[in-house]
Scaffold this motif. Structure first.
Motif, PDB file in Angstrom:
ATOM      1  N   THR A  23       0.631  -0.914  -0.174  1.00 35.90           N
ATOM      2  CA  THR A  23       0.364   0.140   0.080  1.00 35.90           C
ATOM      3  C   THR A  23       0.925   1.515   0.260  1.00 35.90           C
ATOM      4  OG1 THR A  23      -1.992  -0.986   1.498  1.00 35.90           O
ATOM      5  CG2 THR A  23      -1.415   1.473   1.204  1.00 35.90           C
ATOM      6  N   THR A  48       0.125  -8.067  -3.217  1.00 35.84           N
ATOM      7  CA  THR A  48      -0.514  -6.697  -3.637  1.00 35.84           C
ATOM      8  C   THR A  48      -0.723  -6.492  -4.845  1.00 35.84           C
ATOM      9  OG1 THR A  48      -0.098  -4.519  -2.793  1.00 35.84           O
ATOM     10  CG2 THR A  48      -0.946  -6.554  -1.146  1.00 35.84           C
ATOM     11  N   ASP A  50      -1.891  -4.593  -7.893  1.00 33.13           N
ATOM     12  CA  ASP A  50      -2.435  -3.157  -7.658  1.00 33.13           C
ATOM     13  C   ASP A  50      -2.790  -2.773  -9.272  1.00 33.13           C
ATOM     14  OD1 ASP A  50      -0.504  -2.535  -7.565  1.00 33.13           O
ATOM     15  OD2 ASP A  50      -0.102  -1.464  -5.191  1.00 33.13           O
ATOM     16  N   SER A  67       0.994 -13.945  -6.932  1.00 36.82           N
ATOM     17  CA  SER A  67       0.113 -12.597  -6.102  1.00 36.82           C
ATOM     18  C   SER A  67      -0.753 -13.471  -5.343  1.00 36.82           C
ATOM     19  CB  SER A  67      -1.215 -11.431  -7.084  1.00 36.82           C
ATOM     20  OG  SER A  67      -1.260 -10.787  -6.169  1.00 36.82           O
ATOM     21  N   PHE A  69      -3.793 -10.705  -3.941  1.00 41.00           N
ATOM     22  CA  PHE A  69      -4.543  -9.922  -3.692  1.00 41.00           C
ATOM     23  C   PHE A  69      -4.536  -9.033  -5.042  1.00 41.00           C
ATOM     24  CE2 PHE A  69      -5.438  -5.173  -3.726  1.00 41.00           C
ATOM     25  CZ  PHE A  69      -6.608  -5.898  -2.653  1.00 41.00           C
ATOM     26  N   SER A  73      -6.984  -1.392  -4.327  1.00 38.43           N
ATOM     27  CA  SER A  73      -6.972  -0.580  -2.828  1.00 38.43           C
ATOM     28  C   SER A  73      -8.362   0.318  -2.305  1.00 38.43           C
ATOM     29  CB  SER A  73      -5.559   0.120  -3.190  1.00 38.43           C
ATOM     30  OG  SER A  73      -4.589  -0.262  -3.215  1.00 38.43           O
ATOM     31  N   HIS A 100      -1.566 -14.424   1.661  1.00 34.31           N
ATOM     32  CA  HIS A 100      -0.926 -13.409   2.062  1.00 34.31           C
ATOM     33  C   HIS A 100       0.345 -13.523   2.831  1.00 34.31           C
ATOM     34  CE1 HIS A 100      -2.541  -9.861   0.345  1.00 34.31           C
ATOM     35  NE2 HIS A 100      -3.001  -9.038   1.697  1.00 34.31           N
TER      36      HIS A 100
END
Length: 305
Positions: A23, A48, A50, A67, A69, A73, A100
């Motif tokens: 993030t 993640t 994104d 991955s 996820f 976000s 994860h």
């Protein structure tokens, strides 16, 4: 090194490339330079996946994604990734899915050069039905009930190159970060080569004055790239805030393939480098993402008398 030189030296067609940052401190500018240089047939490893992954897929750089996820976000969806996975449009994407913690274990195994890493969290999960690399082994030790135990394991991941973003580093590559961190250090150690992108290069004395913030030491780093605002639209704690408006906008941009490619042509392929990307936004834009001071209390490390 410059970003252009680092990507040219360490990211090659067909490579396995890890882009990490949870993030916070997402290496977006590095992903954009990979697009500019037209890399192809990449395997991208990112816990993640994104916006930057969606952009790299749309640019034709990625054929395999590893991955745990995928999503925008909390602000929407990734249009290109969805089209590739759901309907193979305009070309299929190979997607290897883990949890994860499963990805963390892969990085741990890779960084320690272990053949696999055990974990119990896949018990009762249906992930093994879609990922044949989630396998069971017999533990050499008795289970909780004293009987032989079958336990899930994941394989190591050893990328050709790991790229991370951080707040600062010295010229030797000692890399410091604070705020929300992820699995960056293990991802660096798991890779054959490592590129660290930072907001600023600082003197050695700055790093030595606060050694506990050094998450990645110099001996693990092959290149340091100074690229201010290189994590946008994610944030760099203490430097600029998250661009929530862009995250919301991306769902609409990526939903339309033509609009997405026009965005890439204007903001990535249409810019010579990240500095031009920054300049094109203008100072008023960046002023809206400015952050105030929230200083950490100094500590006394002590000095031998």
């Amino acid at each position: 090194m410059s970003m252009k030189a680092a990507i040219a030296a360490f990211v090659h067609d067909g490579a396995t490339v890890c882009l990490e940052g949870f993030t916070h401190l997402v290496p977006t500018a590095a992903g954009h330079e990979i697009i500019r240089q037209g890399r192809r047939d990449l395997t991208v490893v990112r816990m993640t996946a994104d916006i930057v992954v969606d952009q790299m897929i749309a640019a034709g750089c990625v054929t395999r994604l590893v991955s745990s996820f995928v999503g925008n976000s909390s602000a929407g969806s990734l249009g290109e990734l969805r089209r590739r996975v759901e309907s193979g449009d305009p070309a299929p994407l190979v997607f290897e899915e883990y949890s994860h913690y499963g990805m963390i274990c892969r990085y741990l195994a890779g960084s320690q050069r272990l053949p696999f890493y055990p974990l119990r969290s896949y018990g009762g999960s249906d992930l093994p039905s879609v990922n044949s690399d989630l396998r069971k082994v017999t533990s050499p030790y008795p289970g909780p009930d004293g009987e032989p135990e079958q336990i899930y394991v994941v394989p190591p991941v050893n990328p050709d190159v790991t790229i991370i973003h951080a707040q600062r580093a010295d010229r030797g590559g000692n890399t410091q970060m604070w705020g929300l961190t992820g699995i960056q250090a293990e991802a660096v150690y798991a890779a054959d080569k490592a590129v660290v992108v930072v907001e600023e290069i600082v003197d050695d004395e700055v790093v030595r004055s606060d050694p506990n913030r050094t998450l990645v030491p110099a001996h693990a780093v092959d290149a340091v790239v100074c690229c201010p605002r290189g994590a946008h639209p994610s944030f760099a704690q203490g430097y600029y805030d998250r661009d929530n408006a862009f995250y919301r906008a991306w769902s609409h941009i990526s939903k339309d393939p033509r609009r997405l490619r026009e965005w890439l042509d204007e903001w990535v392929r249409g810019t010579a480098d990240h500095a031009e990307y920054v300049d094109r936004h203008g100072e008023e834009f960046w002023a809206r993402l400015a952050v105030g001071e929230a200083l950490s209390e100094p500590v006394n490390y002590g000095r031998r008398l």
